[in-house]
Design a protein around this motif. Structure first.
Motif, PDB file in Angstrom:
ATOM      1  N   GLU A 630       0.853  -1.093  -0.002  1.00 40.16           N
ATOM      2  CA  GLU A 630       0.053   0.267  -0.134  1.00 40.16           C
ATOM      3  C   GLU A 630       1.201   1.052  -0.336  1.00 40.16           C
ATOM      4  O   GLU A 630       2.259   1.311   0.888  1.00 40.16           O
ATOM      5  CB  GLU A 630      -0.893  -0.263   1.102  1.00 40.16           C
ATOM      6  N   LYS A 737     -11.972  13.786   6.774  1.00 35.51           N
ATOM      7  CA  LYS A 737     -10.875  12.514   5.817  1.00 35.51           C
ATOM      8  C   LYS A 737     -10.078  13.691   4.962  1.00 35.51           C
ATOM      9  O   LYS A 737     -10.819  14.519   5.185  1.00 35.51           O
ATOM     10  CB  LYS A 737     -11.945  11.796   4.820  1.00 35.51           C
ATOM     11  N   LYS A 740      -6.222  11.548  -0.537  1.00 31.71           N
ATOM     12  CA  LYS A 740      -4.852  10.552  -0.741  1.00 31.71           C
ATOM     13  C   LYS A 740      -4.225   9.855  -1.767  1.00 31.71           C
ATOM     14  O   LYS A 740      -5.452   9.315  -2.649  1.00 31.71           O
ATOM     15  CB  LYS A 740      -3.907  10.113   0.126  1.00 31.71           C
ATOM     16  N   VAL A 742      -4.113   6.534  -3.892  1.00 32.16           N
ATOM     17  CA  VAL A 742      -3.474   5.645  -2.990  1.00 32.16           C
ATOM     18  C   VAL A 742      -3.381   4.068  -4.295  1.00 32.16           C
ATOM     19  O   VAL A 742      -4.068   4.010  -4.769  1.00 32.16           O
ATOM     20  CB  VAL A 742      -4.271   4.608  -1.930  1.00 32.16           C
ATOM     21  N   ARG A 744      -2.434   0.130  -4.085  1.00 32.13           N
ATOM     22  CA  ARG A 744      -2.793  -0.814  -3.032  1.00 32.13           C
ATOM     23  C   ARG A 744      -1.957  -2.308  -4.504  1.00 32.13           C
ATOM     24  O   ARG A 744      -1.978  -2.781  -5.949  1.00 32.13           O
ATOM     25  CB  ARG A 744      -3.523  -0.891  -3.462  1.00 32.13           C
ATOM     26  N   GLN A 755      -8.570   8.200  -2.670  1.00 32.04           N
ATOM     27  CA  GLN A 755      -9.630   7.737  -1.340  1.00 32.04           C
ATOM     28  C   GLN A 755      -8.884   9.339  -0.267  1.00 32.04           C
ATOM     29  O   GLN A 755      -8.861  10.266  -0.190  1.00 32.04           O
ATOM     30  CB  GLN A 755      -8.423   6.899  -0.967  1.00 32.04           C
ATOM     31  N   VAL A 757      -9.407   9.265   3.309  1.00 34.72           N
ATOM     32  CA  VAL A 757      -8.714   8.637   3.923  1.00 34.72           C
ATOM     33  C   VAL A 757      -9.101   8.974   5.863  1.00 34.72           C
ATOM     34  O   VAL A 757      -8.622   9.817   5.831  1.00 34.72           O
ATOM     35  CB  VAL A 757      -7.297   8.143   3.878  1.00 34.72           C
ATOM     36  N   LEU A 758      -9.316   7.982   6.719  1.00 34.21           N
ATOM     37  CA  LEU A 758      -9.345   8.765   8.326  1.00 34.21           C
ATOM     38  C   LEU A 758      -8.563   8.877   8.470  1.00 34.21           C
ATOM     39  O   LEU A 758      -6.531   8.360   8.849  1.00 34.21           O
ATOM     40  CB  LEU A 758     -10.565   7.321   8.578  1.00 34.21           C
ATOM     41  N   HIS A 761      -5.312   5.800   9.551  1.00 33.22           N
ATOM     42  CA  HIS A 761      -4.386   5.797   8.043  1.00 33.22           C
ATOM     43  C   HIS A 761      -3.509   6.023   8.058  1.00 33.22           C
ATOM     44  O   HIS A 761      -3.012   6.541   8.582  1.00 33.22           O
ATOM     45  CB  HIS A 761      -5.216   5.758   7.043  1.00 33.22           C
ATOM     46  N   ASP A 762      -2.300   5.229   7.939  1.00 35.55           N
ATOM     47  CA  ASP A 762      -0.419   5.336   8.230  1.00 35.55           C
ATOM     48  C   ASP A 762      -0.181   6.405   7.011  1.00 35.55           C
ATOM     49  O   ASP A 762       0.705   7.660   6.687  1.00 35.55           O
ATOM     50  CB  ASP A 762       0.064   4.105   6.962  1.00 35.55           C
ATOM     51  N   TYR A 764      -2.500   8.944   6.503  1.00 33.11           N
ATOM     52  CA  TYR A 764      -3.224  10.284   6.443  1.00 33.11           C
ATOM     53  C   TYR A 764      -2.476  11.666   6.338  1.00 33.11           C
ATOM     54  O   TYR A 764      -2.604  12.724   6.072  1.00 33.11           O
ATOM     55  CB  TYR A 764      -3.963  10.690   8.004  1.00 33.11           C
TER      56      TYR A 764
END
Length: 811
Positions: A630, A737, A740, A742, A744, A755, A757-758, A761-762, A764
């Protein structure tokens, strides 16, 4: 015993220097001076003879020019009172030469016997001139070598009768008690008194024969270099003189192409234990090279490198040779009948084939005589007709210290193999004093330099860079190289030189290394160059430790990688096209790098200067298995979405990213997701999964109209769709959020997309232009291995390319 070569007597000034050396030596006892023809004279005489034989009357003009040169030297060297006798001698000599060539012209034929007589005048006339010059300063006698050196009647390269020669020399010495003799080199006479020659370079041999016959204290060979060198200085800039060397080592080096010494010279003085000193007429204070029975110990395992060009391999092979005695004997006897010298011999242990090296000029005669000798076996199909291979050369390592020293051959083969130098044949004598390899002639300069580096320059390795694309990143790279050149040489032993820089319009080249302070002006003034021409330039220069550095995004550039890797030229690619092309092409390039013992490196394809691909390689090579990836792999997109908050248009933020150098030359590659898709594809492949670009799902956030037209149309459409981008931002912000882009990979599938992201999340908190990669592997199954840092920018990308260059250079 002193011998002066052609350059030492090439002009009046040089003759004065040689006479001064002889007069200085005379203070220590009787001296014999052996003199070559004035530099270039022998070639001119051969040319005149061949011209006469072909019916070209210009031989008279050539002889007249030679005569004038000799007379001018006499006038410059002698006082008026001493000139008439020498002038008469020279004039008479050239009159005889003209008559001789007139006869050749009339017959239309130049026999070997006549050619020997013709060539002999070079030494006969130069020695009489030198004798007159030194005779004006001290009593001197001229001795005719034809009355001293007894040979057979093999014209062109006569064989000497040492015993008869010794008797003649000693008898002459008893009758002529002069303290100084001047003797013409290169010539002798057979039993009937017919003039013969000892082969080109034979003046050294004359001096050695006289030294042995007179039991001289020493023999000094005065030439235009300060002794024998570790390698040919014309090929190796850092070649150095060899202070002391044994007779056997000197014989090996001279036989294998060291031009300083004629090979047969060693034998007569070695038999008598007479030291042989090679000195420089133009730098008499230099130590030179002393050849003797027991030279001082050298710390170098190898004493020197040498080579022979214009070589051919003759291959005789067939099942009819296996287990049948006498084949080798018949082969060598057949060659001997045609007086063809065998330079090197190898034979397979199966006895299926035997291979010998001969001069390329001997191939037609060798093929005819060998095929005739083995005609019955060839006709029966038991052996194949002789198969010659041309365009070859021998490179030899020579040194007494190589005996019982393991690893020498390994270093030899390793150094050549890393530079794509293919070895066609190998020979090593039981004395272990010589290891000879047969290679392509065009590889000799590279091979000699590579081996000199390996055995004589352990502190330095020269690396030659060809930089394609000196734009934003390429320019930063060149600046970094300029800054670090001294450090690399001092700390890593790497002499990194940029020998060529090319862009779409120009290419500047300097084999000695471009000045990295002035390259922009030099490139602007250089001529045009296509990619094909640039690739051919790299291949034709054939420099050791060559690396192509592709700092472009040009798909056509990647098409040339295979041709370079196949010649062991390393490729460092900032260009993502090759690694993300069809899997078969990617795998082929990786395989070529492995097969040809070089490097194909592309660390900056993912994450600019971050060690992502290198770390992935370390994981897989150590046996770990990547289960999931990811990542945020676009510094551009991360910069854009970290800086877009609706307060200014989305298009303006993208323009800022491009202006600051974070985007590809065409920013649509970044915003469309194509660039990120390439990156995740490359990571998946490096993790061992054979994906194609079509396997990567691209979830685009751009309206379709943004990807139509050119770059300016792209920016116009971004402005048109500002509401779309604002809506994406507002929706993410309302949900707490962040946006980003991302990438995968998991279970054989890959995807990229925007995405929201919250905070948990790494990715964020990823700021600015940073990238992040999370590796979920068998070893890092619960807590991923994380690599994070600046993933865009010319400076960090150039630094990543720089690191790849060092990895390739230190292979």
């Amino acid at each position: 015993m002193l011998k002066f070569g052609g350059t030492s007597v090439a002009s009046a000034e040089n003759i004065e220097k040689s006479c001064a050396i002889a007069l200085h030596a005379l203070a220590g006892g009787p001296v014999v001076m052996v003199v070559s023809a004035l530099g270039g004279t022998t070639d001119a005489l051969i040319g005149a003879g061949r011209a006469a034989a072909s019916g070209d009357s210009r031989y008279r003009e050539a002889l007249a020019q030679l005569q004038q040169r000799h007379l001018a030297a006499a006038q410059a060297l002698l006082p008026p009172a001493g000139q008439p006798d020498v002038t008469a001698t020279l004039t008479q000599g050239f009159s005889e030469l003209t008559q001789l060539c007139d006869g050749v012209f009339a017959l239309g034929e130049l026999s070997a016997r006549t050619l020997d007589r013709l060539m002999s005048y070079g030494e006969l006339l130069s020695s009489q001139l030198v004798c007159a010059v030194i005779g004006g300063k001290t009593p001197a006698a001229w001795a005719d070598a034809r009355q001293l050196i007894r040979t057979n009647s093999c014209f062109g390269k006569a064989e000497v009768d040492p015993a008869a020669t010794r008797q003649l020399v000693q008898a002459f010495g008893q009758k002529h008690a002069h303290a100084l003799w001047v003797v013409p080199g290169f010539i002798g006479a057979d039993a009937e008194g017919t003039t013969t020659t000892l082969g080109r370079g034979g003046s050294d041999y004359t001096a050695a024969l006289l030294a042995a016959a007179l039991d001289a204290d020493k023999l000094e060979i005065w030439t235009d270099v300060s002794g024998m060198m570790t390698a040919d200085p014309r090929l190796v800039a850092r070649a150095r003189p060899i202070a002391g060397i044994s007779y056997q080592e000197a014989m090996e080096l001279s036989y294998f192409g060291a031009k300083v010494l004629y090979p047969p010279t060693i034998q007569p003085v070695m038999e008598r234990g007479i030291p042989l000193w090679i000195k420089n007429t133009f730098a008499p204070a230099d130590y030179g090279t002393l050849v003797e029975v027991d030279p001082p110990h050298s710390p170098d395992v190898v004493r020197g490198l040498s080579s022979i060009g214009q070589l051919a391999l003759l291959n005789l092979e067939g099942s009819g040779m296996v287990g049948i005695p006498g084949f080798s004997k018949r082969l060598f006897e057949a060659l001997a009948r045609k007086r063809i010298n065998v330079v090197l011999i190898t034979q397979s242990s199966s006895e299926y084939s035997i291979c010998v090296g001969v001069a390329a000029a001997d191939v037609p005669a060798a093929r005819a005589v060998v095929d005739a000798e083995f005609a019955p076996e060839i006709g029966a199909g038991r052996i194949a007709p002789l198969r010659p291979e041309l365009g070859l050369a021998i490179v030899a390592l020579v040194g007494e210290n190589m005996k019982n020293h393991p690893g020498i051959s390994g270093r030899l083969f390793g150094a050549l193999g890393q530079n794509g130098v293919n070895i066609r044949a190998i020979a090593q004598g039981s004395s272990e004093r010589n290891i000879s390899t047969v290679i392509r002639s065009e590889d000799v300069p590279k091979a000699i330099n590579v081996l000199h580096e390996a055995f004589f320059e352990p502190a330095y390795k020269q690396v030659n860079l060809y930089v394609l694309g000196p734009g934003n990143v390429g320019g930063k790279l060149l600046a970094q190289l300029a800054q670090q050149q001294a450090h690399l040489q001092q700390q890593l032993g790497l002499q990194v030189r940029v020998v060529a820089i090319a862009n779409r319009r120009h290419c500047v080249v300097d084999e000695n290394g471009l000045d990295l302070a002035t390259w922009p002006a030099a490139l602007a003034a250089a001529g045009p160059c296509t990619l094909d021409e640039f690739t051919q330039l790299i291949l034709s220069r054939n420099l050791r430790n060559s690396i192509l550095v592709d700092v472009t995004a040009n798909p056509a550039a990647a098409d040339h990688y295979a041709a370079l890797l196949e010649k062991s030229v390393a490729v460092v690619a900032c260009n993502k096209v090759a690694a993300s092309s069809a899997y078969a092409n990617y795998a082929r390039l990786k395989g070529l790098a492995q097969d040809f013992n070089t490097r194909f490196l592309f660390e900056t394809n993912v994450g600019a200067g971050l060690p992502i691909i290198g770390t992935l390689g370390d994981l897989t090579r150590s046996g770990d298995v990547v289960r999931r990836l990811e990542a945020v792999l676009s510094g551009t997109l991360n910069f854009v979405f970290n800086n877009y908050d609706g307060s200014r248009p989305f298009a303006e933020v993208v323009r800022q990213a491009q202006a600051e150098g974070y985007t590809e030359p065409d920013p649509r590659l970044d915003l469309s997701g194509t660039d990120v898709a390439r990156k995740i594809l490359i990571l998946a492949r490096e993790a061992g999964h054979p994906l194609e670009m079509s396997d990567v799902q691209i979830e685009s956030f751009l309206p379709a109209s943004c990807l139509e037209g050119d770059v300016e149309a792209f920016y116009e459409q971004l402005a048109v769709h500002e509401a779309h981008f604002r809506a994406l931002y507002d929706a993410a912000t309302a949900a707490g959020k962040r946006l980003k882009f991302v990438a995968r990979y998991a279970d054989g599938t890959a995807a990229v997309g925007l995405q929201a992201v919250l905070p948990s999340h790494d990715v964020y908190e990823l700021r600015g232009k940073d990238n992040i990669v999370l590796f979920y592997t068998d070893r890092y199954s619960e807590q991923p291995l994380v690599i994070k840092g600046a993933g865009a920018g010319a400076e960090v990308t150039a630094a990543g390319v720089f690191a790849d260059i060092i990895r390739a250079a230190r292979l």
